[in-house]
Design an enzyme around this catalytic site. Structure first.
Site, PDB file in Angstrom:
ATOM      1  N   ASP A 230       1.014  -1.248   0.170  1.00  0.00           N
ATOM      2  CA  ASP A 230      -0.094  -0.008   0.012  1.00  0.00           C
ATOM      3  C   ASP A 230       0.793   1.240  -0.262  1.00  0.00           C
ATOM      4  O   ASP A 230       2.074   1.750   0.389  1.00  0.00           O
ATOM      5  CB  ASP A 230      -1.036  -0.085   1.195  1.00  0.00           C
ATOM      6  CG  ASP A 230      -1.729   1.043   1.273  1.00  0.00           C
ATOM      7  OD1 ASP A 230      -2.321   1.432   0.030  1.00  0.00           O
ATOM      8  OD2 ASP A 230      -2.502   1.207   2.163  1.00  0.00           O
ATOM      9  N   GLU A 233       2.701   4.775  -4.526  1.00  0.00           N
ATOM     10  CA  GLU A 233       2.265   6.215  -5.876  1.00  0.00           C
ATOM     11  C   GLU A 233       3.612   6.233  -6.014  1.00  0.00           C
ATOM     12  O   GLU A 233       4.596   6.677  -6.925  1.00  0.00           O
ATOM     13  CB  GLU A 233       2.029   6.298  -5.629  1.00  0.00           C
ATOM     14  CG  GLU A 233       0.263   6.401  -5.505  1.00  0.00           C
ATOM     15  CD  GLU A 233      -0.092   5.255  -3.991  1.00  0.00           C
ATOM     16  OE1 GLU A 233      -1.156   4.631  -4.435  1.00  0.00           O
ATOM     17  OE2 GLU A 233      -0.417   6.073  -2.967  1.00  0.00           O
ATOM     18  N   ASP A 408      -9.142   3.879  -2.203  1.00  0.00           N
ATOM     19  CA  ASP A 408     -10.137   4.957  -0.358  1.00  0.00           C
ATOM     20  C   ASP A 408     -11.595   5.043  -1.313  1.00  0.00           C
ATOM     21  O   ASP A 408     -11.568   6.666  -1.534  1.00  0.00           O
ATOM     22  CB  ASP A 408      -9.272   5.919   0.173  1.00  0.00           C
ATOM     23  CG  ASP A 408      -8.274   5.412   0.966  1.00  0.00           C
ATOM     24  OD1 ASP A 408      -7.865   4.046   0.974  1.00  0.00           O
ATOM     25  OD2 ASP A 408      -7.535   5.815   1.096  1.00  0.00           O
TER      26      ASP A 408
END
Length: 528
Positions: A230, A233, A408
């Site tokens: 997670d 990016e 999300d």
């Protein structure tokens, strides 16, 4: 038209007569794509125009041709096709056990239980909080799950804490695996554990062996079945070209170092003093930025949420890039964050350099792909089995290494609707296993919404219920109507598993959809 979690410069065109074509721009630089009734304009700020044209003639033919370039989708293990349950907010092992028992008592099949960052000691990757998730107790319970045919997947964030008592940090510094800033020092950012450094996953020879060592160490303590990567990016709570420890974070580091040094010399009194000082400084930083949710009941839960709130705000001293910096502020400003924000905002600075000399400006969009490839290779070697990896950030070719969820989302009807297009887009991009957080991640869901969502989500290729620490718990057994809908929809899914599993087999074999360059990017696709 906003930044999401990946970059896929590919489009599929289907004409009225069914004839189809596709275009792929293999380029990992920032870009805008502007559509109108008669044209598509690419506004790219770097790299080369490495276009691939796919002539079909049908849409599945286009997808097959596209996957010949980017790599065929990964074949998941059979157990990964079952129901997954996760929540950011399972603060103790006993809460995890209660959830698994709740599904069993409600007669809702559950294949996989997940743990979010609550698992960790001070949010540090590969660790176990020794009060709430003691490793020895976790191991006993996970082995019980395995004996019953169930599985466990933990989270791993890409930020490694700047902490002299953290083995991942010290070994990473020794093996020189971190991305560097313009001064030549390991770039310092901030994520959940506080000040962090970022591994350079583009370095297959240098970083991948180190990454495997960290994952191996965690598996030796508690045997996981897959891995969730997670914040890749890469995410950063700070903005800045160069960041340094602020007075409070420097003081915490000094106390941590003193405690670690005292432990190594056997000076228990000095160690206790150092640990006490570290804890007081840490709690001071936490309490100064505390934000509590109405769903947080206990003092332990409040401390967890307060810590999250504190570390989600930048606590480093950072130097911002100048307006004349052509990397952060290129002559053409892509519509970053819908407001032409500088390109290093909430991520790594564009001036950062990788081990092999690549500049972040050119390879930013490849971070999640490279981490997924490194993680898949490590998990397969560690477990000796087909790997399951879930990644938030993706690029063309990510489906060859990992599954993907849409990130999300929120607990509302619009997000339920949008999840369908998200799944179909992922399939077009070569990510065969994809889904959305069922019942919504942000905000409180409702009984009707959750019942409808699991009725649809049971037929995502990746089926997981997951939500936020700031939202009410939403396990599928908590409402009678939701539990009934889950049993019915999941019962249909499980009866169809042989067919679904065969479809997954055919996708990589025949390069089909499951649901009916840039030199840096090309090197990565060829290497990974």
């Amino acid at each position: 038209n906003i930044n999401l979690y990946g970059s896929h410069p590919f489009y599929l065109q289907v004409d009225e007569d069914g004839l189809s074509s596709g275009v792929f721009l293999l380029n990992s630089n920032g870009m805008d794509m502007v559509f109108d009734e008669i044209s598509i304009t690419y506004r790219v700020i770097g790299g080369v125009f490495d276009f691939y044209f796919f002539m079909g003639p049908g849409p599945e033919d286009v997808i097959q041709q596209y996957q010949e370039v980017i790599g065929k989708p990964a074949m998941p293990p059979l157990w990964a096709l079952g129901l997954h349950q996760c929540r950011w907010g399972y603060h103790t092992l006993s809460q995890v056990q209660e959830v698994v028992a709740g599904y069993r008592n409600a007669n809702i099949p559950l294949e996989v239980i997940w743990t979010d960052i609550d698992l960790f000691d001070r949010y540090r990757d590969f660790t176990f909080d020794q009060d709430r998730f003691k490793a020895s107790s976790m191991r006993v319970y996970i082995e019980e799950l395995h004996a019953g045919g169930q599985h466990w997947i933990p989270i791993t964030d890409c930020g490694i804490p700047h902490a002299p008592d953290d083995p991942a940090f010290t070994s990473g510094m020794q093996q020189d695996v971190f991305i560097r800033d313009v001064t030549g020092q390991p770039y310092l950012g901030q994520v959940w554990p506080g000040a962090t450094h970022y591994p350079d996953f583009l370095s297959v020879n240098q970083t991948w062996p180190w990454w495997k060592q960290q994952l191996q160490g965690m598996h030796d303590k508690v045997p996981y079945s897959g891995m969730w990567i997670d914040m890749n990016e890469a995410s950063n709570f700070c903005d800045g070209e160069i960041c340094k420890l602020s007075p409070i974070t420097a003081a915490i580091e000094a106390a941590t170092t003193a405690a670690a040094n005292a432990a190594s010399t056997g000076d228990t009194a000095a160690q206790r003093t150092g640990l006490w000082l570290m804890e007081q400084l840490w709690l001071y930083a936490v309490k100064a930025l505390s934000i509590f949710s109405p769903h947080i009941q206990t003092a332990s839960d409040q401390q967890q949420v307060a810590t999250s709130a504190a570390f989600a705000n930048c606590d480093l001293d950072c130097t911002q890039p100048s307006q004349q910096d052509s990397l952060s502020h290129p002559p053409y400003a892509v519509n970053n964050l819908q407001n032409h924000v500088h390109l290093g905002s909430k991520t790594l600075p564009m001036s950062a350099t990788h081990i092999n000399g690549e500049q972040e400006y050119d390879v930013h969009n490849l971070y999640g792909l490279a981490e997924a490839a490194a993680t898949k290779a490590a998990v397969e070697q560690i477990t000796g089995k087909r790997a399951f990896v879930l990644s938030r950030s993706t690029f063309a070719g990510s489906g060859h290494h990992a599954a993907h969820w849409t990130g999300d989302n929120a607990a509302n009807w619009d997000n339920l609707l949008w999840s369908v297009s998200g799944l179909l887009n992922s399939n077009i991009w070569g990510i065969a296993m994809a889904g959305a957080d069922i019942c919504g991640f942000q905000d409180d869901t409702t009984e009707e919404l959750c019942a409808r969502w699991i009725s649809a989500g049971a037929f995502y290729t990746f089926t997981r219920n997951h939500n936020s620490i700031n939202s009410a718990p939403q396990e599928l057994y908590r409402w009678p109507a939701v539990a009934a809908a889950a049993r019915k929809a999941l019962g249909m899914r499980y009866r169809l598993l042989p067919y679904l599993y065969t479809c997954f087999y055919k996708v990589p074999s025949y390069r089909q959809m499951l649901t009916s360059g840039n030199s840096f990017a090309l090197q990565v696709l060829q290497t990974l």
